[in-house]
Design an enzyme around this catalytic site. Structure first.
Site, PDB file in Angstrom:
ATOM      1  N   LYS A 187      13.758  49.129  -3.465  1.00 55.16           N
ATOM      2  CA  LYS A 187      14.235  50.302  -2.826  1.00 55.16           C
ATOM      3  C   LYS A 187      13.760  51.342  -3.723  1.00 55.16           C
ATOM      4  O   LYS A 187      13.859  51.444  -4.841  1.00 55.16           O
ATOM      5  CB  LYS A 187      15.482  50.361  -2.434  1.00 55.16           C
ATOM      6  CG  LYS A 187      15.884  49.152  -1.225  1.00 55.16           C
ATOM      7  CD  LYS A 187      15.150  49.310   0.235  1.00 55.16           C
ATOM      8  CE  LYS A 187      14.922  48.131   0.914  1.00 55.16           C
ATOM      9  NZ  LYS A 187      16.283  47.522   1.378  1.00 55.16           N
TER      10      LYS A 187
HETATM   11  C1  LIG Z   1      17.037  46.563   2.515  1.00 56.88           C
HETATM   12  C2  LIG Z   1      17.325  46.854   3.890  1.00 56.88           C
HETATM   13  C3  LIG Z   1      18.683  46.676   4.552  1.00 56.88           C
HETATM   14  C4  LIG Z   1      19.561  45.625   3.732  1.00 56.88           C
HETATM   15  O1  LIG Z   1      19.959  46.247   2.456  1.00 56.88           O
HETATM   16  P1  LIG Z   1      20.522  44.901   1.298  1.00 56.88           P
HETATM   17  O2  LIG Z   1      20.963  45.856   0.392  1.00 56.88           O
HETATM   18  O3  LIG Z   1      19.352  44.320   1.122  1.00 56.88           O
HETATM   19  O4  LIG Z   1      21.486  44.280   2.013  1.00 56.88           O
HETATM   20  C5  LIG Z   1      18.898  46.937   5.526  1.00 56.88           C
HETATM   21  N1  LIG Z   1      17.854  47.783   6.350  1.00 56.88           N
HETATM   22  C6  LIG Z   1      16.682  47.985   6.110  1.00 56.88           C
HETATM   23  C7  LIG Z   1      15.797  48.441   7.066  1.00 56.88           C
HETATM   24  C8  LIG Z   1      16.411  47.549   4.707  1.00 56.88           C
HETATM   25  O5  LIG Z   1      15.007  47.878   4.397  1.00 56.88           O
END
Ligand SMILES: *Cc1c(COP(=O)(O)O)cnc(C)c1O
Length: 394
Positions: A187
């Site tokens: 991210k």
């Molecule tokens: C990455 C992501 C999540 C979940 O996040 P995690 O930290 O991996 O649990 C939820 N929604 C979207 C759109 C994502 O890209």
């Protein structure tokens, strides 16, 4: 960059000495979970986003669970959300017993949820809408908020792609009732595993605070500082806390966020310019609302091209690609448990079948973009020749 089979990976972290120093300082301090660093990370995020309350949590999925739970969702309730998102957006709703109801995206030009389609799916059982700012492009929040007001619904923003992105001078994640961020490795702000729940509503903040840590009225940290000696439990909460190591890492990464989002923006502009010259490839989001965070770069392949062939040719060229996303309503669990089926969301399905995600990360550089587009051009060319050969035979 980690050692890899790829010449150009899909994503990469941007970590350096400040991150190493931050983590080392925590290890030397002897206090490893929910202390000064976590508070500082929450305060810094709240200040950057312009929001009253921010709670650091273990990951983005539990951030979503806390958001849905704080809004009081339970069995019999419906939550409207897009199918073109990571499965966690819907999975987290099912943890509360609520039923996910999938809504359409606009179409090939804009992969975000269509508020008009949301309106069509509202029933007496609807309790909330969850929007996902796909790739960090702002969802048009005004019509969503208007629907929510009219029908008395909660609004959750899945802002996992969108830290630092803005819509009408408000940070994404702070516009609805609750916003959820993920700090997973790929991210825009990365700590490995981590997340944040933000809200301007004091009532929701109190529920989130309790549920994050076992429903307990005081924290180990409060007791350590002599601010409390015991606790009560007022709800069956969870352990969704973040640790000090990741909070310190998050603080260091937050310092890089705006600069790295600006680098992503420049890379996407370069991509768009070059992609305009590749036949059979289109780039959605030509006219974004507000100021996006450019988490990923999705492209759509012409329907006659085999996406599998393009991916295979890119892979042979050692360029990693991905798909965002296999739509949730076509997964076995969602078909079997909620009666979802193919044909329910024609616009989403048509786009999802053509979508390909290209490499994007702050250190990619213009040269990296040029290599990817050259590779894509060759891959599309070979996929087209294969398709022509098949049609010549048949
Ligand atoms: C990455 C992501 C999540 C979940 O996040 P995690 O930290 O991996 O649990 C939820 N929604 C979207 C759109 C994502 O890209």
């Amino acid at each position: 960059m980690a050692e890899s089979v790829w010449r150009i990976p899909l994503a990469d972290v941007d970590m350096g000495e400040p991150e190493i120093a931050a983590v080392t300082e925590v290890l030397r301090s002897g206090w490893l979970t929910m202390g000064e660093k976590t508070q500082a990370f929450e305060a810094a995020m709240a200040a950057r986003l312009g929001v009253r309350h921010a709670f650091a949590v273990a990951n983005g999925t539990v951030a979503l669970h806390l958001a849905y739970a704080a809004l009081g969702l339970g069995p019999g309730d419906e939550v409207i959300l897009p199918a073109l998102t990571f499965v966690a957006t819907a999975n987290a709703a099912t943890y509360t017993g609520a039923t996910p109801v999938f809504a359409e995206i606009y179409g090939p030009h804009d992969l975000n949820i269509d508020p008009e389609d949301v309106a069509r799916r509202i029933t007496p059982r609807t309790r909330a809408i969850c929007v996902v700012h796909y790739a960090g492009y702002p969802v048009d929040m005004n019509p969503i908020l208007a629907l929510a007001r009219e029908h008395g619904l909660g609004v959750v923003e899945d802002a996992a792609h969108a830290p630092g992105a803005m819509y009408q001078s408000q940070a994404l994640g702070t516009i609805g009732d609750v916003g959820c961020f993920s700090f997973f490795s790929n991210k825009n702000l990365a700590v490995g595993e981590g997340g944040m729940v933000v809200t301007n509503r004091d009532d929701l903040a109190e529920r989130i605070r309790l549920m994050r840590s076992h429903g307990m009225t005081t924290l180990t940290w409060d007791r350590h500082r002599g601010h409390a000696s015991s606790y009560d439990v007022v709800s069956p909460g969870f352990n969704y806390r973040l640790d000090e190591i990741r909070a310190a890492l998050g603080l260091a990464q937050l310092d890089r966020l705006d600069g790295n989002n600006a680098r992503r923006k420049a890379l996407v502009a370069h991509y768009r310019e070059l992609l305009a010259g590749v036949p059979g490839v289109e780039a959605p989001f030509a006219q974004p609302l507000g100021d996006p965070s450019y988490h990923i770069i999705p492209v759509l392949l012409a329907p006659e091209l085999s996406r599998a062939a393009v991916i295979a040719a890119m892979k042979a060229d050692r360029i990693q690609t991905s798909i965002h996303y296999p739509p949730i309503h076509l997964f076995t669990y969602y078909r079997e448990r909620f009666g979802a089926q193919e044909g329910m969301l024609p616009r989403t399905e048509a786009v999802a079948a053509r979508e390909l995600t290209l490499p994007l990360y702050p250190t990619l550089g213009p040269d990296g973009v040029e290599q990817v587009v050259a590779g894509l051009r060759r891959a599309v060319e070979s996929a087209r020749q294969a398709a022509d050969a098949v049609s010549a035979v048949s």
